[in-house]
Write an enzyme that holds these catalytic residues in place. Structure first.
Site, PDB file in Angstrom:
ATOM      1  N   GLY A 276      -5.436  -1.837  -4.251  1.00  0.00           N
ATOM      2  CA  GLY A 276      -5.631  -2.592  -3.004  1.00  0.00           C
ATOM      3  C   GLY A 276      -7.085  -2.595  -2.596  1.00  0.00           C
ATOM      4  O   GLY A 276      -7.423  -2.620  -1.403  1.00  0.00           O
ATOM      5  N   ALA A 277      -7.972  -2.610  -3.594  1.00  0.00           N
ATOM      6  CA  ALA A 277      -9.401  -2.384  -3.332  1.00  0.00           C
ATOM      7  C   ALA A 277     -10.083  -3.534  -2.611  1.00  0.00           C
ATOM      8  O   ALA A 277     -11.170  -3.355  -2.053  1.00  0.00           O
ATOM      9  CB  ALA A 277     -10.125  -2.099  -4.653  1.00  0.00           C
TER      10      ALA A 277
ATOM     11  N   ASP B 239      -6.437  -4.895  -7.688  1.00  0.00           N
ATOM     12  CA  ASP B 239      -5.757  -5.654  -6.646  1.00  0.00           C
ATOM     13  C   ASP B 239      -4.929  -6.750  -7.307  1.00  0.00           C
ATOM     14  O   ASP B 239      -4.987  -6.937  -8.525  1.00  0.00           O
ATOM     15  CB  ASP B 239      -6.747  -6.242  -5.625  1.00  0.00           C
ATOM     16  CG  ASP B 239      -6.167  -6.209  -4.207  1.00  0.00           C
ATOM     17  OD1 ASP B 239      -5.021  -6.658  -4.032  1.00  0.00           O
ATOM     18  OD2 ASP B 239      -6.858  -5.725  -3.284  1.00  0.00           O
TER      19      ASP B 239
ATOM     20  N   ARG C 193       3.701  -4.114   6.572  1.00  0.00           N
ATOM     21  CA  ARG C 193       4.787  -4.450   7.487  1.00  0.00           C
ATOM     22  C   ARG C 193       4.311  -5.545   8.434  1.00  0.00           C
ATOM     23  O   ARG C 193       3.281  -5.419   9.083  1.00  0.00           O
ATOM     24  CB  ARG C 193       5.209  -3.209   8.282  1.00  0.00           C
ATOM     25  CG  ARG C 193       6.483  -3.414   9.101  1.00  0.00           C
ATOM     26  CD  ARG C 193       6.932  -2.099   9.729  1.00  0.00           C
ATOM     27  NE  ARG C 193       8.195  -2.250  10.439  1.00  0.00           N
ATOM     28  CZ  ARG C 193       8.826  -1.249  11.042  1.00  0.00           C
ATOM     29  NH1 ARG C 193       8.315  -0.032  11.004  1.00  0.00           N
ATOM     30  NH2 ARG C 193       9.968  -1.458  11.664  1.00  0.00           N
TER      31      ARG C 193
ATOM     32  N   GLN D 273       3.401   0.959 -10.617  1.00  0.00           N
ATOM     33  CA  GLN D 273       2.143   1.691 -10.666  1.00  0.00           C
ATOM     34  C   GLN D 273       2.351   3.119 -11.161  1.00  0.00           C
ATOM     35  O   GLN D 273       1.501   3.668 -11.869  1.00  0.00           O
ATOM     36  CB  GLN D 273       1.478   1.666  -9.290  1.00  0.00           C
ATOM     37  CG  GLN D 273       1.022   0.265  -8.892  1.00  0.00           C
ATOM     38  CD  GLN D 273       0.325   0.205  -7.550  1.00  0.00           C
ATOM     39  OE1 GLN D 273       0.312   1.177  -6.796  1.00  0.00           O
ATOM     40  NE2 GLN D 273      -0.256  -0.941  -7.233  1.00  0.00           N
TER      41      GLN D 273
ATOM     42  N   VAL E  74      -1.691   6.252   0.270  1.00  0.00           N
ATOM     43  CA  VAL E  74      -2.088   5.911   1.633  1.00  0.00           C
ATOM     44  C   VAL E  74      -1.188   4.821   2.204  1.00  0.00           C
ATOM     45  O   VAL E  74      -0.841   4.838   3.386  1.00  0.00           O
ATOM     46  CB  VAL E  74      -3.565   5.462   1.676  1.00  0.00           C
ATOM     47  CG1 VAL E  74      -3.976   5.048   3.086  1.00  0.00           C
ATOM     48  CG2 VAL E  74      -4.478   6.574   1.156  1.00  0.00           C
TER      49      VAL E  74
ATOM     50  N   ASP F  85      -3.799  11.413  10.744  1.00  0.00           N
ATOM     51  CA  ASP F  85      -3.134  11.930  11.949  1.00  0.00           C
ATOM     52  C   ASP F  85      -3.729  13.277  12.356  1.00  0.00           C
ATOM     53  O   ASP F  85      -3.900  13.562  13.544  1.00  0.00           O
ATOM     54  CB  ASP F  85      -1.637  12.077  11.675  1.00  0.00           C
ATOM     55  CG  ASP F  85      -1.046  10.816  11.094  1.00  0.00           C
ATOM     56  OD1 ASP F  85      -1.057   9.786  11.784  1.00  0.00           O
ATOM     57  OD2 ASP F  85      -0.595  10.847   9.934  1.00  0.00           O
TER      58      ASP F  85
ATOM     59  N   ARG G 289      -6.968  12.649  14.019  1.00  0.00           N
ATOM     60  CA  ARG G 289      -6.706  12.113  15.363  1.00  0.00           C
ATOM     61  C   ARG G 289      -6.346  13.240  16.331  1.00  0.00           C
ATOM     62  O   ARG G 289      -6.773  13.233  17.495  1.00  0.00           O
ATOM     63  CB  ARG G 289      -5.570  11.096  15.291  1.00  0.00           C
ATOM     64  CG  ARG G 289      -5.956   9.770  14.666  1.00  0.00           C
ATOM     65  CD  ARG G 289      -4.734   8.921  14.326  1.00  0.00           C
ATOM     66  NE  ARG G 289      -5.098   7.566  13.916  1.00  0.00           N
ATOM     67  CZ  ARG G 289      -4.278   6.715  13.325  1.00  0.00           C
ATOM     68  NH1 ARG G 289      -3.012   7.070  13.085  1.00  0.00           N
ATOM     69  NH2 ARG G 289      -4.682   5.505  12.978  1.00  0.00           N
TER      70      ARG G 289
ATOM     71  N   HIS H 118       4.464  10.436   7.967  1.00  0.00           N
ATOM     72  CA  HIS H 118       3.379   9.619   8.535  1.00  0.00           C
ATOM     73  C   HIS H 118       4.016   8.397   9.190  1.00  0.00           C
ATOM     74  O   HIS H 118       4.008   7.285   8.673  1.00  0.00           O
ATOM     75  CB  HIS H 118       2.401   9.202   7.446  1.00  0.00           C
ATOM     76  CG  HIS H 118       1.332   8.273   7.943  1.00  0.00           C
ATOM     77  ND1 HIS H 118       0.446   8.627   8.937  1.00  0.00           N
ATOM     78  CD2 HIS H 118       1.015   7.001   7.599  1.00  0.00           C
ATOM     79  CE1 HIS H 118      -0.380   7.613   9.180  1.00  0.00           C
ATOM     80  NE2 HIS H 118      -0.051   6.616   8.383  1.00  0.00           N
TER      81      HIS H 118
END
Length: 389
Positions: A69-70, A100, A150, A170, A187, A217, A220, A245
């Site tokens: 997803g680069a 990608d 999503r 993958q 991720v 998280d 954060r 997550h």
């Protein structure tokens, strides 16, 4: 006659004194010469050691890092961080494998051009491709950002039905083509369950080498406490993110401490407002991603990239003494959490390996929160398996 003897004795004494002075000077010169030899030897040895150490550093083998997803926002943010040494250290050369999907091929090409234009000293090669087999070839580290996002109105099950086949494919490519010691960080959401699917379809990759990101998280939570207590974020440590997550995660400050002029003190001593720690603090961390989407009309990118670098940096290079971090890892049953799920625990890292921090006291409030997020993950696992079937 006596005068002659006196004169002879005086001359002899003067000669003896002279000879003695000569010998003293010679001894001094010898000592000086020996001292210079020692200093020159030390200087030469230091130069030799410095040269050899520099040679060793230059000979460090590049690590091959896959980023899927680069061409996306997180990929665009994380690629230069890796190339600059933020993830693996300032002396570790890297070769980037960027992957990608075909519709993003042109954007991916642009990312590669920018990386080359930046002339990062540690970046030895960049391979950009839409071929998953080519991308996974001999990689030492895999940062899995790619996944189906999503969308508004989409049920979690619908998102999972899109992501399960992606992570199955993958995983198979990593299984066949990655280095045997490849470390994987997932991720893309649902991160815990995507990591679990990847583990199931890459059985030769050790289960301890497959993790998911809850460091965002964790960071954060550190930030919220630092802001609340008006201290630097570097003064706060040992918060915990338990579980998934997702909005069911449990940010736990019960064991967190703050560095003060009087030494480390528990957060609960410095902020006696138990209501804030059990309500606003938890809710803010749980809902932070949604708040960022609302504010910038896009999901977290910079902070996610930074957290992924933190996760991998500590995993590879180790956590500071007395400090733990949060990582989504394969449960071994610690803290009565069911096995066979990817669950976020407090971990310490050393020499490229992580271990769950044991023996922390769990109160009734925490127990309920930890069990609830575990149930959420078990439900997700069942949904994922139904998508496979």
């Amino acid at each position: 006659m006596l005068e002659g003897l006196d004169s002879f004795e005086k001359k002899s004494t003067r000669n003896c004194v002279f000879i003695s002075l000569v010998f003293e000077k010679m001894e001094y010169l010898v000592l000086l010469q020996n001292g210079l030899v020692v200093l020159l030897t030390i200087a030469f040895s230091w130069k030799l050691i410095t040269y050899m150490w520099g040679s060793l550093k230059m000979e460090k083998e590049p690590m091959k890092v896959l980023v899927t997803g680069a061409a996306g926002q997180i990929g665009y943010a994380i690629a230069p961080m890796i190339a600059r040494g933020i993830m693996l250290g300032p002396d570790q050369p890297v070769i980037l494998h960027l992957l990608d999907i075909a519709p993003a091929a042109e954007a991916l090409k642009g990312v590669k051009m920018e990386l080359l234009d930046a002339a990062f000293p540690l970046l030895k090669e960049v391979h950009a491709t839409t071929d998953v087999t080519e991308a996974c070839k001999d990689v030492n580290i895999a940062i899995m950002l790619g996944g189906f996002p999503r969308k508004e109105g989409m049920e979690r099950k619908d998102m999972m039905s899109k992501n399960v086949p992606i992570y199955k494919e993958q995983a198979s490519a990593l299984e066949e083509h990655a280095a045997s010691d490849c470390k994987v960080l997932v991720v893309a959401n649902p991160a815990n369950t995507n990591a679990l699917i990847l583990k199931e379809f890459a059985p030769s990759i050790p289960e301890k080498n497959i993790t998911c990101l809850t460091r965002l998280d964790h960071n954060r939570a550190l930030s919220q406490i630092a802001e609340r207590l008006k201290v630097y974020v570097t003064d706060v440590k040992n918060v915990i993110i338990w579980g998934n997550h997702s909005s069911s995660q449990y940010p736990d400050a019960n064991h967190a401490t703050v560095a003060t002029t009087n030494g480390e003190r528990p957060v609960k001593e410095l902020d006696t407002n138990d209501h804030w720690l059990k309500n606003e603090f938890i809710n803010t961390v749980q809902q932070r991603g949604a708040a960022i989407i609302k504010a910038r009309k896009a999901s977290s990118a910079l902070s996610a990239a930074s957290a992924a670098c933190d996760h991998m940096h500590d995993w590879v290079l180790g956590t500071p003494k007395g400090t733990w971090v949060s990582m989504g890892v394969y449960s071994d049953g610690s803290y009565e959490i069911p096995k066979d799920i990817i669950y976020s625990f407090p971990v310490k890292c050393e020499k490229g390996k992580w271990s769950i921090v044991k023996g922390l006291k769990i109160d009734e409030f925490s127990r309920a929160k930890m069990d609830a997020t575990a149930k959420d993950l078990i439900d997700e696992k069942e949904v994922a398996h139904s998508c496979l079937n």
